[in-house]
Design a protein around this motif. Structure first.
Motif, PDB file in Angstrom:
ATOM      1  N   MET A 289       0.824  -1.214   0.000  1.00 37.83           N
ATOM      2  CA  MET A 289       0.000   0.000   0.000  1.00 37.83           C
ATOM      3  C   MET A 289       0.860   1.268   0.000  1.00 37.83           C
ATOM      4  SD  MET A 289      -2.830  -1.437   2.630  1.00 37.83           S
ATOM      5  CE  MET A 289      -3.790   0.025   2.978  1.00 37.83           C
ATOM      6  N   VAL A 290       1.921   1.294   0.813  1.00 43.52           N
ATOM      7  CA  VAL A 290       2.757   2.504   0.826  1.00 43.52           C
ATOM      8  C   VAL A 290       3.590   2.607  -0.450  1.00 43.52           C
ATOM      9  CG1 VAL A 290       2.850   2.673   3.356  1.00 43.52           C
ATOM     10  CG2 VAL A 290       4.701   1.525   2.148  1.00 43.52           C
ATOM     11  N   ASP A 291       3.911   1.453  -1.049  1.00 46.90           N
ATOM     12  CA  ASP A 291       4.669   1.467  -2.317  1.00 46.90           C
ATOM     13  C   ASP A 291       3.763   1.659  -3.535  1.00 46.90           C
ATOM     14  OD1 ASP A 291       6.949   1.040  -0.880  1.00 46.90           O
ATOM     15  OD2 ASP A 291       7.147  -1.098  -1.392  1.00 46.90           O
ATOM     16  N   MET A 292       2.465   1.730  -3.309  1.00 41.14           N
ATOM     17  CA  MET A 292       1.480   1.883  -4.390  1.00 41.14           C
ATOM     18  C   MET A 292       1.537   0.705  -5.370  1.00 41.14           C
ATOM     19  SD  MET A 292      -0.053   4.796  -3.810  1.00 41.14           S
ATOM     20  CE  MET A 292      -0.081   6.583  -3.975  1.00 41.14           C
ATOM     21  N   THR A 293       1.782  -0.497  -4.878  1.00 40.24           N
ATOM     22  CA  THR A 293       1.867  -1.664  -5.760  1.00 40.24           C
ATOM     23  C   THR A 293       0.833  -2.727  -5.393  1.00 40.24           C
ATOM     24  OG1 THR A 293       3.496  -2.690  -4.269  1.00 40.24           O
ATOM     25  CG2 THR A 293       4.366  -1.384  -6.112  1.00 40.24           C
ATOM     26  N   ALA A 294      -0.152  -2.352  -4.547  1.00 40.76           N
ATOM     27  CA  ALA A 294      -1.132  -3.354  -4.113  1.00 40.76           C
ATOM     28  C   ALA A 294      -1.999  -3.790  -5.295  1.00 40.76           C
ATOM     29  CB  ALA A 294      -1.997  -2.790  -2.987  1.00 40.76           C
ATOM     30  N   ALA A 295      -2.084  -5.096  -5.517  1.00 43.94           N
ATOM     31  CA  ALA A 295      -2.845  -5.632  -6.644  1.00 43.94           C
ATOM     32  C   ALA A 295      -4.337  -5.294  -6.540  1.00 43.94           C
ATOM     33  CB  ALA A 295      -2.655  -7.146  -6.716  1.00 43.94           C
ATOM     34  N   ASP A 296      -4.831  -5.178  -5.299  1.00 41.34           N
ATOM     35  CA  ASP A 296      -6.260  -4.875  -5.116  1.00 41.34           C
ATOM     36  C   ASP A 296      -6.547  -3.378  -5.187  1.00 41.34           C
ATOM     37  OD1 ASP A 296      -5.132  -3.995  -2.772  1.00 41.34           O
ATOM     38  OD2 ASP A 296      -6.018  -5.560  -1.516  1.00 41.34           O
ATOM     39  N   GLY A 297      -5.519  -2.557  -5.500  1.00 43.53           N
ATOM     40  CA  GLY A 297      -5.737  -1.117  -5.646  1.00 43.53           C
ATOM     41  C   GLY A 297      -5.820  -0.364  -4.334  1.00 43.53           C
ATOM     42  N   ARG A 298      -5.639  -1.069  -3.222  1.00 40.54           N
ATOM     43  CA  ARG A 298      -5.662  -0.360  -1.948  1.00 40.54           C
ATOM     44  C   ARG A 298      -4.401   0.480  -1.798  1.00 40.54           C
ATOM     45  NH1 ARG A 298      -7.996  -5.325   1.175  1.00 40.54           N
ATOM     46  NH2 ARG A 298     -10.216  -4.828   1.121  1.00 40.54           N
ATOM     47  N   SER A 299      -4.545   1.632  -1.117  1.00 40.20           N
ATOM     48  CA  SER A 299      -3.390   2.507  -0.965  1.00 40.20           C
ATOM     49  C   SER A 299      -3.344   3.137   0.417  1.00 40.20           C
ATOM     50  CB  SER A 299      -3.421   3.613  -2.022  1.00 40.20           C
ATOM     51  OG  SER A 299      -4.568   4.418  -1.810  1.00 40.20           O
ATOM     52  N   ALA A 300      -2.165   3.661   0.762  1.00 35.72           N
ATOM     53  CA  ALA A 300      -1.942   4.366   2.021  1.00 35.72           C
ATOM     54  C   ALA A 300      -2.045   5.867   1.757  1.00 35.72           C
ATOM     55  CB  ALA A 300      -0.557   4.015   2.553  1.00 35.72           C
ATOM     56  N   PRO A 301      -2.160   6.684   2.801  1.00 35.18           N
ATOM     57  CA  PRO A 301      -2.086   8.141   2.601  1.00 35.18           C
ATOM     58  C   PRO A 301      -0.734   8.508   1.983  1.00 35.18           C
ATOM     59  CG  PRO A 301      -2.927   7.636   4.783  1.00 35.18           C
ATOM     60  CD  PRO A 301      -2.432   6.336   4.214  1.00 35.18           C
ATOM     61  N   LEU A 302      -0.672   9.671   1.366  1.00 33.76           N
ATOM     62  CA  LEU A 302       0.531  10.116   0.659  1.00 33.76           C
ATOM     63  C   LEU A 302       1.722  10.314   1.588  1.00 33.76           C
ATOM     64  CD1 LEU A 302      -0.796  12.851  -1.786  1.00 33.76           C
ATOM     65  CD2 LEU A 302      -0.179  10.477  -2.281  1.00 33.76           C
ATOM     66  N   LYS A 303       2.904  10.200   1.025  1.00 33.53           N
ATOM     67  CA  LYS A 303       4.144  10.565   1.693  1.00 33.53           C
ATOM     68  C   LYS A 303       3.992  11.967   2.305  1.00 33.53           C
ATOM     69  CE  LYS A 303       9.092  10.892   0.488  1.00 33.53           C
ATOM     70  NZ  LYS A 303       9.295  12.366   0.482  1.00 33.53           N
ATOM     71  N   GLY A 304       4.493  12.114   3.507  1.00 37.28           N
ATOM     72  CA  GLY A 304       4.358  13.414   4.172  1.00 37.28           C
ATOM     73  C   GLY A 304       3.223  13.424   5.168  1.00 37.28           C
ATOM     74  N   ALA A 305       2.184  12.599   4.918  1.00 42.72           N
ATOM     75  CA  ALA A 305       1.087  12.478   5.893  1.00 42.72           C
ATOM     76  C   ALA A 305       1.608  11.690   7.089  1.00 42.72           C
ATOM     77  CB  ALA A 305      -0.100  11.766   5.270  1.00 42.72           C
ATOM     78  N   ILE A 306       1.175  12.053   8.274  1.00 45.85           N
ATOM     79  CA  ILE A 306       1.700  11.391   9.466  1.00 45.85           C
ATOM     80  C   ILE A 306       1.293   9.915   9.502  1.00 45.85           C
ATOM     81  CG2 ILE A 306      -0.196  12.100  10.983  1.00 45.85           C
ATOM     82  CD1 ILE A 306       2.010  12.636  13.137  1.00 45.85           C
ATOM     83  N   ALA A 307       0.151   9.568   8.909  1.00 44.12           N
ATOM     84  CA  ALA A 307      -0.269   8.159   8.869  1.00 44.12           C
ATOM     85  C   ALA A 307       0.709   7.345   8.008  1.00 44.12           C
ATOM     86  CB  ALA A 307      -1.687   8.040   8.312  1.00 44.12           C
ATOM     87  N   HIS A 308       1.162   7.918   6.914  1.00 43.76           N
ATOM     88  CA  HIS A 308       2.174   7.279   6.057  1.00 43.76           C
ATOM     89  C   HIS A 308       3.454   7.045   6.871  1.00 43.76           C
ATOM     90  CE1 HIS A 308       3.957   6.622   1.950  1.00 43.76           C
ATOM     91  NE2 HIS A 308       5.059   6.894   2.615  1.00 43.76           N
ATOM     92  N   ARG A 309       3.845   8.077   7.603  1.00 46.43           N
ATOM     93  CA  ARG A 309       5.043   7.999   8.465  1.00 46.43           C
ATOM     94  C   ARG A 309       4.923   6.858   9.475  1.00 46.43           C
ATOM     95  NH1 ARG A 309       9.388   9.610   6.880  1.00 46.43           N
ATOM     96  NH2 ARG A 309      10.478   8.133   8.182  1.00 46.43           N
TER      97      ARG A 309
END
Lengths: 319, 319
Positions: A289-309
């Motif tokens: 999810m953080v690498d934006m490579t999830a096959a199911d299209g799920r993703s994490a918040p963007l770089k810089g967001a504290i949740a990503h951190r």
């Protein structure tokens, strides 16, 4: 090995410094704000202004570059409201930085002025990290001043003082100060099964999951707010809580307090008023999810967001 | 040895739980507050009320015990303002706890009612720890509601909603939510010389020294607020910052964020607008101050204050 009171992290590598909106090199001189600070700063040769239409920063667009810094004379056509301007602070060179609300309506602006919200500035990397920090400070203070034109106690008109860091009622003299809303945001870890709890608000972009979060309420500690919000939103009981990082979040004036928290239970009961989904994610799933490579299209918040951190620092923790 | 993301501290021993005002066992049910929550709670058999005259809690004094819990019928003679009451939450038994402002003037109260501020309740240990936590929540919310009777945007009259956790303008419908002010309070450590930085505000009781502190401003991280406040008040440069504990501080609605911070310089330059003294204290001096045995009469803040916690946890750190 002795346990130092400090982690081995140097200030430049501390997690808070690696979040968006956190880089702000201005010297605030908060103890020296007085009734003339703003006027004095405006008269300094080389002072630069950030102009705001509501919560939107005005960018000058010359066809090639986007520039948020105005010289005072450049602002005239935007109808600057200097009565409600805010002295943000000073560059190391002594150059003042001032946030100024404009009175022109957004739809009346010439086409080379681009009103842009803080989220887009960050997401699309439109300005540098230091300016982003100054904009965060500016949005929060301009918003707070605009929301407090009248006195909450008596309904009288209020006036800006101390360079925009105080408002005083013209009728009853009640004084108020800028507001910052602490929000806890937590990555809850099921250590036994090496997985973490993430949820999805219906307001999120499609496929995005993030850490649970909520406002710290009056009369709570950080840790009790983490436990209450996690229990209310997911049904998961939390034990230990570890502070990780803070982030200024100018939507409009929050302080995000990022924590890791220890899951004491496993069965999720979703609060469907807040979340449309909430589930456990494995290490491999979070990595994708953080690498934006999830096959199911799920993703994490963007770089810089504290949740990503929180997610990448959990993945990289030296365990 | 693996580095756990969590310290070894169990929730009951976490530093935040050892501060005054932090014990609050109420279940807030914050996601389920609606327009009828307060009315429903008031009608529950066995509901208990805390009564406030401004920021002061009313204690009933029968000659022997001080009791802050009112049954609804006992409040009548105090002119309760139920329109601006706040539903704090529920005891594990389901019993609601409600904070109610009274309209009677303090000077008109019968002599068996003792209006008492939160600081005295804590300092003189007049009520138990859990009740103290409920009072902290109550003071903050009653104060916030009283400070926001009118809309800051348009000056219209506002009304309480969601059990006292929201106010909506009757003219423009602008909605606002309770305010909590984050404050950093830090024990700055000179590790090389094994001493810490403490200061004295002219407002302190005679002889008392405490940690430096200041409001987190919009657009700052916790760490940047610690560095700015320490530099401004004492001239000392700070490097690493470690979170230690939080404390609800109902004077009127702060969240104290307690940190340890690393001194990078030694020469103090006092900001005499804020402090009347600021100096380095050795381990032996701090021990004597917290034990109240200092020959020079200097003392630390009382047990339960987060500054006291920072001092004794520094003294006891396993180094």
């Amino acid at each position: 090995m002795t346990l130092s009171i400090f982690s081995s992290t140097s200030p430049h590598l501390e997690a808070s410094n690696l979040t968006a909106f956190a880089q702000n090199g201005l010297e605030r001189q908060s103890e020296h704000r007085d009734e003339d600070s703003l006027k004095r700063a405006l008269s300094v040769e080389g002072a630069h202004l950030l102009a705001f239409a509501g919560d939107k920063l005005i960018l000058k667009h010359d066809g090639q570059v986007l520039d948020p810094l105005f010289a005072p004379y450049e602002l005239a056509e935007l109808k600057p409201d200097f009565e409600n301007a805010v002295l943000l602070g000073f560059q190391p060179s002594g150059e003042p930085r001032i946030a100024v609300p404009i009175l022109s309506a957004v739809e009346d602006l010439a086409s080379h002025f681009k009103p842009t919200d803080a989220r887009s500035l960050y997401r699309d990397e439109l300005i540098g990290e230091e300016l982003l920090g100054e904009v965060a400070q500016g949005v929060s203070l301009i918003h707070w001043n605009a929301d407090n034109r009248f006195c909450g106690r008596c309904g009288g008109r209020s006036e800006s003082r101390s360079g925009g860091y105080k408002r005083v009622c013209t009728a009853c003299e009640h004084a108020i100060f800028p507001r910052t809303d602490p929000v806890v945001i937590m990555l809850t870890i099921d250590e036994e099964n090496d997985r973490v709890l993430l949820g999805r608000s219906p307001r999120f972009p499609e496929g995005m999951y993030s850490c649970l979060a909520g406002f710290v309420e009056p009369g709570e500690t950080m840790e009790s707010a983490v436990r209450r919000e996690t229990l209310e939103e997911s049904g998961i009981a939390v034990g230990r809580v570890a502070y990780h990082a803070t982030q200024p979040w100018p939507m409009p004036h929050s302080l995000m307090i990022g924590c890791f928290s220890e899951a004491l239970s496993r069965d999720i009961v979703i609060d469907d008023l807040e979340l449309e989904d909430c589930r456990w994610f494995t290490r491999a799933e979070v990595r994708a999810m953080v690498d934006m490579t999830a096959a199911d299209g799920r993703s994490a918040p963007l770089k810089g967001a504290i949740a990503h951190r929180l997610m990448i620092d959990w993945l990289d923790w030296p365990a």
